[in-house]
Design an enzyme around this catalytic site. Structure first.
Site, PDB file in Angstrom:
ATOM      1  N   HIS A  18       0.838  -1.213   0.000  1.00 54.69           N
ATOM      2  CA  HIS A  18       0.000   0.000   0.000  1.00 54.69           C
ATOM      3  C   HIS A  18       0.868   1.256   0.000  1.00 54.69           C
ATOM      4  O   HIS A  18       0.633   2.201  -0.738  1.00 54.69           O
ATOM      5  CB  HIS A  18      -0.892   0.053   1.261  1.00 54.69           C
ATOM      6  CG  HIS A  18      -1.871  -1.071   1.403  1.00 54.69           C
ATOM      7  ND1 HIS A  18      -1.915  -1.878   2.515  1.00 54.69           N
ATOM      8  CD2 HIS A  18      -2.863  -1.513   0.600  1.00 54.69           C
ATOM      9  CE1 HIS A  18      -2.892  -2.755   2.395  1.00 54.69           C
ATOM     10  NE2 HIS A  18      -3.482  -2.571   1.231  1.00 54.69           N
ATOM     11  N   LYS A  42     -18.292  -6.487   7.687  1.00 54.59           N
ATOM     12  CA  LYS A  42     -16.980  -7.108   7.789  1.00 54.59           C
ATOM     13  C   LYS A  42     -16.224  -6.508   8.958  1.00 54.59           C
ATOM     14  O   LYS A  42     -15.772  -5.371   8.903  1.00 54.59           O
ATOM     15  CB  LYS A  42     -16.219  -6.857   6.478  1.00 54.59           C
ATOM     16  CG  LYS A  42     -15.162  -7.886   6.177  1.00 54.59           C
ATOM     17  CD  LYS A  42     -14.678  -7.788   4.730  1.00 54.59           C
ATOM     18  CE  LYS A  42     -13.474  -6.887   4.608  1.00 54.59           C
ATOM     19  NZ  LYS A  42     -13.006  -6.726   3.216  1.00 54.59           N
ATOM     20  N   ARG A  91      -1.908  -6.241  -8.503  1.00 52.59           N
ATOM     21  CA  ARG A  91      -0.842  -7.226  -8.279  1.00 52.59           C
ATOM     22  C   ARG A  91      -0.887  -8.342  -9.298  1.00 52.59           C
ATOM     23  O   ARG A  91       0.125  -8.780  -9.803  1.00 52.59           O
ATOM     24  CB  ARG A  91      -0.983  -7.844  -6.873  1.00 52.59           C
ATOM     25  CG  ARG A  91      -0.592  -6.914  -5.757  1.00 52.59           C
ATOM     26  CD  ARG A  91      -1.126  -7.393  -4.434  1.00 52.59           C
ATOM     27  NE  ARG A  91      -2.574  -7.286  -4.412  1.00 52.59           N
ATOM     28  CZ  ARG A  91      -3.319  -7.448  -3.336  1.00 52.59           C
ATOM     29  NH1 ARG A  91      -2.758  -7.778  -2.201  1.00 52.59           N
ATOM     30  NH2 ARG A  91      -4.618  -7.306  -3.398  1.00 52.59           N
ATOM     31  N   SER A 129      -2.643  -8.065   2.884  1.00 47.87           N
ATOM     32  CA  SER A 129      -2.933  -7.889   4.313  1.00 47.87           C
ATOM     33  C   SER A 129      -3.383  -9.184   4.961  1.00 47.87           C
ATOM     34  O   SER A 129      -3.109  -9.424   6.140  1.00 47.87           O
ATOM     35  CB  SER A 129      -4.018  -6.836   4.513  1.00 47.87           C
ATOM     36  OG  SER A 129      -3.579  -5.586   4.057  1.00 47.87           O
TER      37      SER A 129
HETATM   38  P1  ADP Z   1      -9.619  -3.902  -0.268  1.00 51.47           P
HETATM   39  O1  ADP Z   1     -10.353  -4.469   0.888  1.00 51.47           O
HETATM   40  O2  ADP Z   1     -10.288  -2.786  -0.971  1.00 51.47           O
HETATM   41  O3  ADP Z   1      -9.027  -4.911  -1.219  1.00 51.47           O
HETATM   42  P2  ADP Z   1      -6.926  -3.548   0.630  1.00 51.47           P
HETATM   43  O4  ADP Z   1      -6.521  -2.806   1.846  1.00 51.47           O
HETATM   44  O5  ADP Z   1      -6.660  -4.994   0.605  1.00 51.47           O
HETATM   45  O6  ADP Z   1      -8.415  -3.179   0.447  1.00 51.47           O
HETATM   46  O7  ADP Z   1      -6.237  -2.913  -0.659  1.00 51.47           O
HETATM   47  C1  ADP Z   1      -6.399  -1.569  -1.018  1.00 51.47           C
HETATM   48  C2  ADP Z   1      -5.710  -1.323  -2.366  1.00 51.47           C
HETATM   49  O8  ADP Z   1      -4.326  -1.592  -2.236  1.00 51.47           O
HETATM   50  C3  ADP Z   1      -6.196  -2.216  -3.489  1.00 51.47           C
HETATM   51  O9  ADP Z   1      -6.171  -1.474  -4.696  1.00 51.47           O
HETATM   52  C4  ADP Z   1      -5.173  -3.295  -3.561  1.00 51.47           C
HETATM   53  O10 ADP Z   1      -5.075  -3.852  -4.856  1.00 51.47           O
HETATM   54  C5  ADP Z   1      -3.924  -2.507  -3.216  1.00 51.47           C
HETATM   55  N1  ADP Z   1      -2.894  -3.379  -2.675  1.00 51.47           N
HETATM   56  C6  ADP Z   1      -2.977  -4.244  -1.660  1.00 51.47           C
HETATM   57  N2  ADP Z   1      -1.815  -4.886  -1.455  1.00 51.47           N
HETATM   58  C7  ADP Z   1      -0.961  -4.402  -2.384  1.00 51.47           C
HETATM   59  C8  ADP Z   1       0.391  -4.685  -2.732  1.00 51.47           C
HETATM   60  N3  ADP Z   1       1.110  -5.603  -2.082  1.00 51.47           N
HETATM   61  N4  ADP Z   1       0.938  -3.999  -3.743  1.00 51.47           N
HETATM   62  C9  ADP Z   1       0.198  -3.083  -4.411  1.00 51.47           C
HETATM   63  N5  ADP Z   1      -1.079  -2.783  -4.162  1.00 51.47           N
HETATM   64  C10 ADP Z   1      -1.658  -3.439  -3.162  1.00 51.47           C
END
Ligand code: ADP
Length: 157
Positions: A18, A42, A91, A129
């Protein structure tokens, strides 16, 4: 007109993936709002307050980055904060399929919105995450996966 982007997510917890996407997007926008979407169905692993505090720590020295929470539809929140761009990270092909439908639906509901995708840098493409949560749950060390600004010793559920 100011270019404002929303970077929405759960950030449960924020990872280096992120952090990397947001930092790479800084030159593209006048302001980036990193916002935790509060989803009543959630329940998160970490509390919203804890997640918010970590994100604020990570971007404390970046004046164009704001950190918020929101409830409801992402596009409604975009209207509220005058964001015309939604920033997302890609990703994998699975991410693409998932994001494509959300992005197209968002555009259908709010035609002025554009979703901007940044490709993950290779070192973060396996990082998410939910795996970080699993490692924490089982007492493993996640230091290499979470932003340096977060104090790892304080990570607990
Ligand atoms: P959501 O519940 O919306 O998927 P996340 O917190 O998992 O929320 O992810 C938010 C954003 O960050 C999404 O666009 C996701 O693709 C991106 N993201 C998550 N992990 C990574 C990573 N390792 N590298 C790049 N982008 C990421």
């Amino acid at each position: 007109m100011e270019k404002i982007a929303l970077f929405p997510g759960s950030f449960d917890p924020i990872t280096k993936g992120h952090e990397s996407i947001v930092k790479r997007a800084i030159p593209l926008f006048d302001e980036i709002v990193v916002a935790i979407g509060e989803n009543s169905e959630k329940k998160g692993f970490f509390t919203i307050e804890q997640r918010l505090q970590w994100i604020k720590q990570v971007f404390a020295n970046y004046p164009t980055i704001k950190v918020q929470t929101y409830k409801g539809l992402t596009v409604d929140y975009c209207k509220k904060i005058k964001a015309k761009y939604i920033l997302r990270g890609l990703r994998t092909a699975a991410d693409f399929e998932f994001e494509r439908s959300i992005g197209q639906m968002n555009k259908q509901i709010y035609n002025e919105i554009e979703t901007i995708f940044l490709l993950t840098t290779p070192e973060f493409s396996a990082l998410n995450s939910s795996i970080v949560r699993d490692i924490i749950r089982h007492g493993g060390n996640v230091k290499q996966f979470i932003p340096d600004a977060i104090d790892i010793l304080n990570i607990k559920q």
